[in-house]
Motif scaffolding. Structure first.
Motif, PDB file in Angstrom:
ATOM      1  N   ARG A   1       0.839  -1.196   0.000  1.00 28.56           N
ATOM      2  CA  ARG A   1       0.000   0.000   0.000  1.00 28.56           C
ATOM      3  C   ARG A   1       0.877   1.251   0.000  1.00 28.56           C
ATOM      4  O   ARG A   1       1.894   1.297   0.709  1.00 28.56           O
ATOM      5  CB  ARG A   1      -0.894   0.047   1.238  1.00 28.56           C
ATOM      6  CG  ARG A   1      -2.010  -1.002   1.309  1.00 28.56           C
ATOM      7  CD  ARG A   1      -2.762  -0.861   2.617  1.00 28.56           C
ATOM      8  NE  ARG A   1      -3.895  -1.748   2.781  1.00 28.56           N
ATOM      9  CZ  ARG A   1      -5.140  -1.478   2.433  1.00 28.56           C
ATOM     10  NH1 ARG A   1      -5.416  -0.285   1.893  1.00 28.56           N
ATOM     11  NH2 ARG A   1      -6.116  -2.344   2.632  1.00 28.56           N
ATOM     12  N   PRO A   2       0.490   2.275  -0.746  1.00 26.43           N
ATOM     13  CA  PRO A   2       1.230   3.538  -0.681  1.00 26.43           C
ATOM     14  C   PRO A   2       0.992   4.234   0.657  1.00 26.43           C
ATOM     15  O   PRO A   2      -0.108   4.182   1.209  1.00 26.43           O
ATOM     16  CB  PRO A   2       0.648   4.361  -1.840  1.00 26.43           C
ATOM     17  CG  PRO A   2      -0.724   3.794  -2.042  1.00 26.43           C
ATOM     18  CD  PRO A   2      -0.612   2.334  -1.717  1.00 26.43           C
ATOM     19  N   VAL A   3       2.028   4.885   1.183  1.00 24.96           N
ATOM     20  CA  VAL A   3       1.929   5.612   2.451  1.00 24.96           C
ATOM     21  C   VAL A   3       1.474   7.036   2.170  1.00 24.96           C
ATOM     22  O   VAL A   3       2.160   7.786   1.464  1.00 24.96           O
ATOM     23  CB  VAL A   3       3.265   5.607   3.206  1.00 24.96           C
ATOM     24  CG1 VAL A   3       3.163   6.447   4.480  1.00 24.96           C
ATOM     25  CG2 VAL A   3       3.678   4.170   3.543  1.00 24.96           C
ATOM     26  N   LEU A   4       0.326   7.422   2.719  1.00 33.17           N
ATOM     27  CA  LEU A   4      -0.168   8.789   2.579  1.00 33.17           C
ATOM     28  C   LEU A   4       0.354   9.685   3.687  1.00 33.17           C
ATOM     29  O   LEU A   4       0.591  10.867   3.472  1.00 33.17           O
ATOM     30  CB  LEU A   4      -1.705   8.794   2.590  1.00 33.17           C
ATOM     31  CG  LEU A   4      -2.413   7.877   1.593  1.00 33.17           C
ATOM     32  CD1 LEU A   4      -3.921   8.044   1.724  1.00 33.17           C
ATOM     33  CD2 LEU A   4      -1.953   8.157   0.174  1.00 33.17           C
ATOM     34  N   LEU A   5       0.541   9.100   4.879  1.00 29.53           N
ATOM     35  CA  LEU A   5       0.962   9.913   6.021  1.00 29.53           C
ATOM     36  C   LEU A   5       1.435   8.988   7.140  1.00 29.53           C
ATOM     37  O   LEU A   5       0.866   7.917   7.357  1.00 29.53           O
ATOM     38  CB  LEU A   5      -0.204  10.773   6.532  1.00 29.53           C
ATOM     39  CG  LEU A   5       0.068  11.645   7.769  1.00 29.53           C
ATOM     40  CD1 LEU A   5       1.029  12.788   7.413  1.00 29.53           C
ATOM     41  CD2 LEU A   5      -1.246  12.187   8.330  1.00 29.53           C
ATOM     42  N   THR A   6       2.494   9.400   7.834  1.00 34.93           N
ATOM     43  CA  THR A   6       2.883   8.737   9.083  1.00 34.93           C
ATOM     44  C   THR A   6       2.530   9.697  10.220  1.00 34.93           C
ATOM     45  O   THR A   6       2.670  10.908  10.088  1.00 34.93           O
ATOM     46  CB  THR A   6       4.392   8.419   9.110  1.00 34.93           C
ATOM     47  OG1 THR A   6       5.130   9.627   8.984  1.00 34.93           O
ATOM     48  CG2 THR A   6       4.760   7.456   7.995  1.00 34.93           C
ATOM     49  N   PHE A   7       2.070   9.123  11.346  1.00 42.54           N
ATOM     50  CA  PHE A   7       1.637   9.983  12.444  1.00 42.54           C
ATOM     51  C   PHE A   7       1.946   9.316  13.774  1.00 42.54           C
ATOM     52  O   PHE A   7       2.234   8.113  13.852  1.00 42.54           O
ATOM     53  CB  PHE A   7       0.141  10.287  12.329  1.00 42.54           C
ATOM     54  CG  PHE A   7      -0.742   9.067  12.423  1.00 42.54           C
ATOM     55  CD1 PHE A   7      -1.261   8.641  13.650  1.00 42.54           C
ATOM     56  CD2 PHE A   7      -1.055   8.327  11.287  1.00 42.54           C
ATOM     57  CE1 PHE A   7      -2.066   7.520  13.737  1.00 42.54           C
ATOM     58  CE2 PHE A   7      -1.859   7.204  11.371  1.00 42.54           C
ATOM     59  CZ  PHE A   7      -2.366   6.801  12.599  1.00 42.54           C
ATOM     60  N   ASN A   8       1.876  10.117  14.819  1.00 40.73           N
ATOM     61  CA  ASN A   8       2.113   9.621  16.173  1.00 40.73           C
ATOM     62  C   ASN A   8       0.779   9.175  16.772  1.00 40.73           C
ATOM     63  O   ASN A   8      -0.091   9.988  17.043  1.00 40.73           O
ATOM     64  CB  ASN A   8       2.731  10.747  17.026  1.00 40.73           C
ATOM     65  CG  ASN A   8       3.003  10.307  18.456  1.00 40.73           C
ATOM     66  OD1 ASN A   8       2.817   9.145  18.801  1.00 40.73           O
ATOM     67  ND2 ASN A   8       3.449  11.241  19.284  1.00 40.73           N
TER      68      ASN A   8
ATOM     69  N   LEU B   1      -2.691   4.690   4.907  1.00 37.65           N
ATOM     70  CA  LEU B   1      -2.284   3.976   3.701  1.00 37.65           C
ATOM     71  C   LEU B   1      -3.375   4.022   2.659  1.00 37.65           C
ATOM     72  O   LEU B   1      -4.572   3.937   2.967  1.00 37.65           O
ATOM     73  CB  LEU B   1      -1.966   2.509   4.035  1.00 37.65           C
ATOM     74  CG  LEU B   1      -0.930   2.283   5.143  1.00 37.65           C
ATOM     75  CD1 LEU B   1      -0.797   0.787   5.435  1.00 37.65           C
ATOM     76  CD2 LEU B   1       0.414   2.870   4.757  1.00 37.65           C
ATOM     77  N   GLY B   2      -2.968   4.151   1.405  1.00 38.54           N
ATOM     78  CA  GLY B   2      -3.906   4.119   0.300  1.00 38.54           C
ATOM     79  C   GLY B   2      -4.302   2.695  -0.047  1.00 38.54           C
ATOM     80  O   GLY B   2      -3.854   1.726   0.583  1.00 38.54           O
ATOM     81  N   PRO B   3      -5.156   2.508  -1.036  1.00 34.59           N
ATOM     82  CA  PRO B   3      -5.605   1.170  -1.446  1.00 34.59           C
ATOM     83  C   PRO B   3      -4.423   0.287  -1.850  1.00 34.59           C
ATOM     84  O   PRO B   3      -3.384   0.772  -2.315  1.00 34.59           O
ATOM     85  CB  PRO B   3      -6.523   1.446  -2.639  1.00 34.59           C
ATOM     86  CG  PRO B   3      -6.986   2.848  -2.429  1.00 34.59           C
ATOM     87  CD  PRO B   3      -5.829   3.567  -1.810  1.00 34.59           C
ATOM     88  N   ALA B   4      -4.597  -1.026  -1.671  1.00 36.48           N
ATOM     89  CA  ALA B   4      -3.542  -1.985  -1.992  1.00 36.48           C
ATOM     90  C   ALA B   4      -3.285  -2.002  -3.486  1.00 36.48           C
ATOM     91  O   ALA B   4      -4.213  -2.056  -4.296  1.00 36.48           O
ATOM     92  CB  ALA B   4      -3.932  -3.367  -1.500  1.00 36.48           C
TER      93      ALA B   4
ATOM     94  N   GLN C   1       8.717   7.860  -2.966  1.00 37.58           N
ATOM     95  CA  GLN C   1       7.741   7.852  -1.880  1.00 37.58           C
ATOM     96  C   GLN C   1       7.799   6.507  -1.139  1.00 37.58           C
ATOM     97  O   GLN C   1       8.438   5.554  -1.600  1.00 37.58           O
ATOM     98  CB  GLN C   1       6.323   8.061  -2.433  1.00 37.58           C
ATOM     99  CG  GLN C   1       6.157   9.371  -3.209  1.00 37.58           C
ATOM    100  CD  GLN C   1       4.748   9.513  -3.757  1.00 37.58           C
ATOM    101  OE1 GLN C   1       3.767   9.267  -3.058  1.00 37.58           O
ATOM    102  NE2 GLN C   1       4.634   9.914  -5.015  1.00 37.58           N
ATOM    103  N   GLN C   2       7.138   6.463   0.005  1.00 37.71           N
ATOM    104  CA  GLN C   2       7.098   5.240   0.780  1.00 37.71           C
ATOM    105  C   GLN C   2       5.967   4.327   0.308  1.00 37.71           C
ATOM    106  O   GLN C   2       4.877   4.793  -0.012  1.00 37.71           O
ATOM    107  CB  GLN C   2       6.880   5.542   2.265  1.00 37.71           C
ATOM    108  CG  GLN C   2       8.080   6.146   2.975  1.00 37.71           C
ATOM    109  CD  GLN C   2       7.748   6.429   4.421  1.00 37.71           C
ATOM    110  OE1 GLN C   2       7.127   7.455   4.694  1.00 37.71           O
ATOM    111  NE2 GLN C   2       8.133   5.527   5.308  1.00 37.71           N
ATOM    112  N   VAL C   3       6.268   3.021   0.291  1.00 40.79           N
ATOM    113  CA  VAL C   3       5.259   1.997   0.030  1.00 40.79           C
ATOM    114  C   VAL C   3       5.316   1.013   1.202  1.00 40.79           C
ATOM    115  O   VAL C   3       6.361   0.436   1.500  1.00 40.79           O
ATOM    116  CB  VAL C   3       5.503   1.268  -1.304  1.00 40.79           C
ATOM    117  CG1 VAL C   3       4.553   0.076  -1.436  1.00 40.79           C
ATOM    118  CG2 VAL C   3       5.313   2.223  -2.470  1.00 40.79           C
ATOM    119  N   ALA C   4       4.186   0.863   1.868  1.00 41.06           N
ATOM    120  CA  ALA C   4       4.139  -0.007   3.050  1.00 41.06           C
ATOM    121  C   ALA C   4       3.895  -1.447   2.650  1.00 41.06           C
ATOM    122  O   ALA C   4       3.118  -1.742   1.738  1.00 41.06           O
ATOM    123  CB  ALA C   4       3.040   0.457   4.000  1.00 41.06           C
ATOM    124  N   ILE C   5       4.591  -2.348   3.350  1.00 36.07           N
ATOM    125  CA  ILE C   5       4.378  -3.789   3.205  1.00 36.07           C
ATOM    126  C   ILE C   5       3.559  -4.211   4.410  1.00 36.07           C
ATOM    127  O   ILE C   5       4.041  -4.207   5.541  1.00 36.07           O
ATOM    128  CB  ILE C   5       5.715  -4.541   3.136  1.00 36.07           C
ATOM    129  CG1 ILE C   5       6.522  -4.020   1.935  1.00 36.07           C
ATOM    130  CG2 ILE C   5       5.487  -6.034   3.026  1.00 36.07           C
ATOM    131  CD1 ILE C   5       7.944  -4.504   1.917  1.00 36.07           C
TER     132      ILE C   5
END
Length: 547
Positions: A109-116, A243-246, A288-292
């Motif tokens: 999934r693409p990373v839209l934002l990281t947050f605390n 995270l955005g759509p897979a 950009q970041q892509v989350a696994i």
């Protein structure tokens, strides 16, 4: 007695007792199953109705995962719609229990934002971003209030990147994300965690371990849909992700293996179709970041630093050895076709296992003693051969079981010990067939030494056909069944093969030696008595009959 028979006898003794001495010197011993040494039993129940094909496929995958963990002789069976998993002697029981029922759905999934996740303001902003993104993707399924919060400038997802969408919703957050991406490491490095100076405990808490108990705002498992934006925790770090759509699923993975290269990582080989899809993702989200994501937890979120990867990728993160290996196992054998919940987890205590083992050993020893006494009383000197044959067979079987347990993780189960005890009868039958042939020849007036040699060929063919029947039965059981029944079949088959070898290479030359050296043409030393008219007659059967 021919030289070949002497050599055969000495080699059989050397192999039998030499192999036993070798495994004892090496400190090897049979690996015991869950009934004999204790372990854990897990009862898995599908969360939704499942057909036979899905359950059978799930059992195959669970068995493959357990085998990869190195658990000796696991017993995985189906009881109606439930799956029962028995894991003997596991050291980390919780790890094994978690892995066997894990659905293991892998998504990129693409990373839209990281947050605390410990900051209410950050969490609120993340929720607004996810809601806005989903309203642009699924306007018919999202409340009007959510759409209005996202703003009127949202456009179709095909025409806008995640970064551009974020700039419309929260320009400051977009600038921060772009700065983080610029400072992040190359592909394979996880994103930097978000720390809070006001709450030191945040650094020590892993939201992926706490889940929805402390963070109910994270996307629930039932809402973790592939084509929706989600809020998920990171593994081993106090950070949350929008995270955005897979873009890709675990079906793209062909092979996965854990390796150590300054840190534990998982090397992933992609299928041909998966390689094309991954390269498309790399081109779309370059820089950009892509989350696994695995089962609702972000395992790693690397920054894409290339547009082509040639069918291979590396998953890195805060892995220890167990974590990397577990991830590789889950990816290698694929997702379970059925989602399971743990209906019950039972621990079989080692004390109970020791009691069962003790009872089995006592039963085996008593049985051996009774068989030995019967053979000595009925066959006299030949009874000694029968006892010696059992000793050689037992030494070889113990050595083989110990070696298989040490090198292959094969465990001795309660059903396996039953198969071994049954094989005692098979081995004694082989002796009896030969001895009765000898006695028949002696009754016909043949010399004892001549009868010992001449009787073996016909007796051995009978032994072969009888043992073949046992082998066929063991083979059919092993192929058509699973779990403890396979253990019974395996050990019965091994013992039967050993019986064939011992009968030919040990029993025959030892009987010939006794017939030539110790009997001295006195048939009663073989249990055959002479009648008043000088003919020979069988010794009295201890049970009251005659042979």
């Amino acid at each position: 007695m021919r030289r070949s028979q002497i050599v055969s006898l000495l080699l059989a003794i050397l192999i039998g007792f030499g192999s036993l001495a070798g495994v004892l010197a090496a400190g090897w011993a049979p690996v015991l199953g869950v009934q004999l040494q204790g372990g854990v039993e897990v009862l898995l129940r599908p969360t939704a109705p499942a057909d036979d094909e899905q359950l059978d496929r799930a059992i195959e995958i669970i068995r493959s995962r357990v085998d990869a963990l190195g658990v000796a002789e696991p017993d995985i069976t189906r009881q109606g719609e439930q799956v029962v998993v028995q894991l003997p002697g596991v050291k980390d029981k919780q790890r094994a229990v978690d892995l066997v029922g894990q659905t293991a759905e892998l998504r990129f999934r693409p990373v839209l934002l990281t947050f605390n996740p410990f900051d209410e303001v950050d969490f609120g902003g993340a929720q607004q971003l996810a809601a806005a993104y989903n309203s642009s993707l699924h306007p018919e399924s999202v409340d009007e209030s959510a759409s209005e919060a996202a703003g009127d400038e949202l456009v179709d997802e095909q025409e806008m990147t995640a970064q551009e969408l974020l700039e419309l919703i929260d320009p400051e957050a977009a600038a921060e994300l772009e700065a983080e991406a610029g400072d992040a490491a190359a592909v394979g490095d996880t994103s930097e965690t978000v720390e809070t100076a006001d709450d030191a405990e945040a650094e020590e808490i892993d939201p992926s371990d706490i889940g929805l108990e402390l963070f109910p705002e994270f996307t629930a498992p039932e809402d973790d849909l592939a084509d929706w934006a989600v809020l998920l925790p990171g593994r081993g770090e106090p950070v949350g992700y929008v995270l955005g759509p897979a873009e890709l699923t675990g079906e793209a993975v062909a092979e996965a293996a854990a390796t150590f290269n300054n840190e534990w990582v998982v090397n992933v080989d992609l299928t041909d179709e998966g390689a094309v899809g991954f390269d498309e993702i790399a081109a779309r989200y370059f820089g950009q970041q892509v989350a696994i994501v695995l089962d609702g937890v972000v395992e790693s979120a690397p920054v894409i630093r290339a547009t082509e990867f040639g069918g291979t990728a590396v998953i890195s993160g805060t892995f220890d050895e167990d974590g990397a290996r577990d991830l590789a196992v889950a990816l290698r054998f694929g997702a379970l076709p059925v989602e399971f919940e743990q209906d019950d987890v039972r621990t079989v205590s080692a004390t109970l296992g020791e009691g069962t083992l003790r009872a089995g050993v006592i039963a085996g020893i008593v049985g051996l003693i009774l068989v030995g006494l019967y053979m000595l009383a009925y066959y006299r000197l030949l009874g000694i051969v029968a006892v010696a044959s059992l000793a050689i067979s037992g030494s070889v079987l113990w050595s083989l079981i110990s070696w298989l347990g040490e090198s292959r993780g094969l465990a001795l189960t309660l059903a396996g010990t039953t198969g071994i005890i049954v094989s005692i009868g098979v081995q004694v039958d082989s002796n009896i067939v030969y001895y009765e042939r000898i006695k028949e020849e002696v009754r016909r007036g043949r010399a004892v030494r001549s009868a010992a040699d001449a009787s073996f060929k016909g007796a051995f063919m009978t032994i072969v056909w009888a043992d073949l029947a046992s082998l066929i039965g063991a083979g059919v059981l092993y192929q058509l069944t699973s779990g403890t029944v396979r253990g019974f079949a395996l050990y019965l088959g091994l013992a039967t093969l050993i019986d064939l070898a011992v009968s030919y290479f040990f029993m025959r030359p030892l009987v010939v030696f006794i017939a030539r050296r110790l009997v001295n043409e006195e048939p009663r030393r073989l249990g055959v008595l002479r009648t008043a008219d000088g003919d020979v007659a069988p010794a009295t059967d201890p049970t009251g009959g005659t042979s």
